[in-house]
Write a protein that holds these residues in place. Sequence first.
Motif, PDB file in Angstrom:
ATOM      1  N   ALA A 197      48.776  -6.795  62.212  1.00 58.79           N
ATOM      2  CA  ALA A 197      49.017  -6.238  63.313  1.00 58.79           C
ATOM      3  C   ALA A 197      49.814  -7.250  64.309  1.00 58.79           C
ATOM      4  N   LEU A 198      49.793  -8.496  64.330  1.00 63.85           N
ATOM      5  CA  LEU A 198      50.492  -9.391  65.064  1.00 63.85           C
ATOM      6  C   LEU A 198      51.834  -9.517  64.552  1.00 63.85           C
ATOM      7  N   ALA A 199      52.052  -9.333  63.300  1.00 70.33           N
ATOM      8  CA  ALA A 199      53.445  -9.351  62.814  1.00 70.33           C
ATOM      9  C   ALA A 199      54.272  -8.294  63.094  1.00 70.33           C
ATOM     10  N   PHE A 200      53.657  -7.162  63.479  1.00 69.53           N
ATOM     11  CA  PHE A 200      54.328  -6.135  64.027  1.00 69.53           C
ATOM     12  C   PHE A 200      54.287  -5.792  65.538  1.00 69.53           C
ATOM     13  N   GLY A 201      53.965  -6.822  66.264  1.00 69.50           N
ATOM     14  CA  GLY A 201      53.844  -7.086  67.671  1.00 69.50           C
ATOM     15  C   GLY A 201      52.738  -6.032  68.267  1.00 69.50           C
ATOM     16  N   LEU A 202      51.710  -5.871  67.635  1.00 71.14           N
ATOM     17  CA  LEU A 202      50.758  -4.854  68.196  1.00 71.14           C
ATOM     18  C   LEU A 202      49.486  -5.928  69.149  1.00 71.14           C
ATOM     19  N   PRO A 203      49.429  -5.627  70.399  1.00 70.30           N
ATOM     20  CA  PRO A 203      48.347  -6.234  71.060  1.00 70.30           C
ATOM     21  C   PRO A 203      47.096  -5.795  70.385  1.00 70.30           C
ATOM     22  N   ILE A 204      45.923  -6.650  70.445  1.00 67.45           N
ATOM     23  CA  ILE A 204      44.903  -6.304  69.562  1.00 67.45           C
ATOM     24  C   ILE A 204      43.446  -6.291  70.654  1.00 67.45           C
ATOM     25  N   VAL A 205      42.825  -5.536  70.290  1.00 65.43           N
ATOM     26  CA  VAL A 205      41.330  -5.628  70.811  1.00 65.43           C
ATOM     27  C   VAL A 205      40.209  -5.705  69.832  1.00 65.43           C
ATOM     28  N   SER A 206      39.535  -6.725  69.604  1.00 61.04           N
ATOM     29  CA  SER A 206      38.656  -7.063  68.505  1.00 61.04           C
ATOM     30  C   SER A 206      37.265  -7.457  69.021  1.00 61.04           C
ATOM     31  N   SER A 220      52.474  -8.891  72.945  1.00 61.91           N
ATOM     32  CA  SER A 220      53.152  -8.622  71.692  1.00 61.91           C
ATOM     33  C   SER A 220      54.396  -9.771  71.293  1.00 61.91           C
ATOM     34  N   LEU A 221      54.992 -10.278  72.376  1.00 64.62           N
ATOM     35  CA  LEU A 221      55.714 -11.587  72.254  1.00 64.62           C
ATOM     36  C   LEU A 221      54.920 -12.809  71.760  1.00 64.62           C
ATOM     37  N   ARG A 222      53.701 -12.858  72.297  1.00 71.44           N
ATOM     38  CA  ARG A 222      53.013 -14.031  72.078  1.00 71.44           C
ATOM     39  C   ARG A 222      52.484 -13.855  70.466  1.00 71.44           C
ATOM     40  N   GLY A 223      52.097 -12.743  70.215  1.00 70.03           N
ATOM     41  CA  GLY A 223      51.404 -12.741  69.144  1.00 70.03           C
ATOM     42  C   GLY A 223      52.319 -12.831  67.781  1.00 70.03           C
ATOM     43  N   LYS A 224      53.558 -12.315  68.054  1.00 70.77           N
ATOM     44  CA  LYS A 224      54.621 -12.732  66.870  1.00 70.77           C
ATOM     45  C   LYS A 224      54.861 -14.435  66.759  1.00 70.77           C
ATOM     46  N   GLU A 225      54.871 -14.860  68.024  1.00 69.41           N
ATOM     47  CA  GLU A 225      54.909 -16.459  67.850  1.00 69.41           C
ATOM     48  C   GLU A 225      53.694 -16.947  67.064  1.00 69.41           C
ATOM     49  N   LYS A 226      52.511 -16.450  67.283  1.00 63.80           N
ATOM     50  CA  LYS A 226      51.414 -17.040  66.655  1.00 63.80           C
ATOM     51  C   LYS A 226      51.379 -16.701  65.143  1.00 63.80           C
ATOM     52  N   VAL A 227      51.828 -15.588  64.840  1.00 61.92           N
ATOM     53  CA  VAL A 227      51.775 -15.154  63.248  1.00 61.92           C
ATOM     54  C   VAL A 227      52.827 -15.834  62.495  1.00 61.92           C
ATOM     55  N   GLU A 228      53.757 -16.604  63.147  1.00 63.32           N
ATOM     56  CA  GLU A 228      54.560 -17.288  62.043  1.00 63.32           C
ATOM     57  C   GLU A 228      53.671 -18.340  61.612  1.00 63.32           C
ATOM     58  N   ILE A 229      52.811 -19.011  61.879  1.00 57.89           N
ATOM     59  CA  ILE A 229      52.067 -19.980  61.202  1.00 57.89           C
ATOM     60  C   ILE A 229      51.311 -19.317  59.864  1.00 57.89           C
ATOM     61  N   TYR A 230      51.089 -18.073  59.797  1.00 57.22           N
ATOM     62  CA  TYR A 230      50.424 -17.495  58.774  1.00 57.22           C
ATOM     63  C   TYR A 230      51.395 -16.676  57.682  1.00 57.22           C
ATOM     64  N   GLN A 231      52.897 -17.034  57.895  1.00 57.91           N
ATOM     65  CA  GLN A 231      53.529 -16.316  56.989  1.00 57.91           C
ATOM     66  C   GLN A 231      53.710 -17.190  55.718  1.00 57.91           C
ATOM     67  N   PRO A 232      53.901 -16.369  54.617  1.00 59.42           N
ATOM     68  CA  PRO A 232      53.361 -17.087  53.149  1.00 59.42           C
ATOM     69  C   PRO A 232      54.061 -18.258  53.039  1.00 59.42           C
ATOM     70  N   ALA A 233      55.200 -18.761  53.108  1.00 60.36           N
ATOM     71  CA  ALA A 233      55.952 -20.101  52.878  1.00 60.36           C
ATOM     72  C   ALA A 233      54.879 -21.255  53.407  1.00 60.36           C
ATOM     73  N   ASN A 234      54.502 -20.774  54.610  1.00 60.93           N
ATOM     74  CA  ASN A 234      53.696 -21.911  55.345  1.00 60.93           C
ATOM     75  C   ASN A 234      52.256 -22.203  54.733  1.00 60.93           C
TER      76      ASN A 234
END
Length: 353
Positions: A272-281, A326-340
């Motif tokens: 969801a973060l990769a698609f820029g979605l705000p989340i309630v969990s 949305s913008l902050r989520g996309k920044e955070k999800v960078e660390i979860y990209q497969p190469a990392n």
Amino acid sequence: MVLFYGLNKGAGVERVGSMIANGLSEVGHEIILASLGPCDTPFFPLNEDIKIISLSGSSRVKLGHTPNAIYKIRKLLKTERADIIMAVDTKSIPYTLPATLGLKVKHIGWEHFNFDPNEGISRSSIVRHLAARYCDSVVTLTERDKQYWLKNTRHKSQIIAIANPCPFPIQEYIEENKKIVLAVGRLHREKGFDLLLEAWLQVTAMMPEWRLKIVGEGEERAKLTELIEANQITESVELVGATDNVGHYYREAELFCLSSRAEGFGMVLTEALAFGLPIVSFDCGPGPGEVLNGTGSILVPKNDVGELASALIGLMKNDEQRKTISLRGKEKVEIYQPANIISEWLDLLKSFE
């Protein structure tokens, strides 16, 4: 060698295990996937140079067949001259530990669920204590879970945290106003979709123009359908079912909701973060808190339906807050990209040299 319980199902463990196997294969590691259960039609794509071996034919190995499973694993390790065995899910440790006795094979136990220090004596707790003491390394999905292992086991193994990789690259932002809340997961009690529907009764009363889509299939479909019909919310709720194009539903959504009663990690959150979605969990385990930390997305107390509804309504009413998250989520999800994530696995494998 990577040991699975099976490869034919489309669950999260199989998905992330296949991703890691592919990633390690792509950088030159020789990968053998051994399966204790069905593996004739793997659900997720695997690189052509990965060898797949069934240890049990068409049915999953039962506990009563443990000696046979141990024998087959040990024989395969010798035949293939494996240097490392990775047990995907610590439930398979009762097979892999005795199978590696006396062999020069490094042993990794990969934990996909939460360590509950208050669990007491159970099969799973015994297995975890064995893994901590006798595996060469135990991999947890979160730093918080790693600390539980360190504090609550007599560990001799190297316990490290490596998160699950996100299956999707970071998406370009497309500004649309479709007023859709998305939830994704198996239709199982653990995923808490009954709680989400209970919250949705409050949400749709306040925000009738919004719709809820639940993507996934499972044993609770009939129960959830009955709840939807009994509460007369068929116009605003859709049970989509299983799909091979979940990306389509992420793209059209404006919010994501995770209503699980328990989550070890929650790969859907990184998706969801990769698609820029705000989340309630729900704050339902170490995973959601760690993944959402620093994103601006909202954690609410576990199983608190009222707070879940309130948080959803609040985000629905605030366009600017959604854009910021949305913008902050996309920044955070960078660390979860497969190469990392693959880089972290490579560091672990190199530590055995």
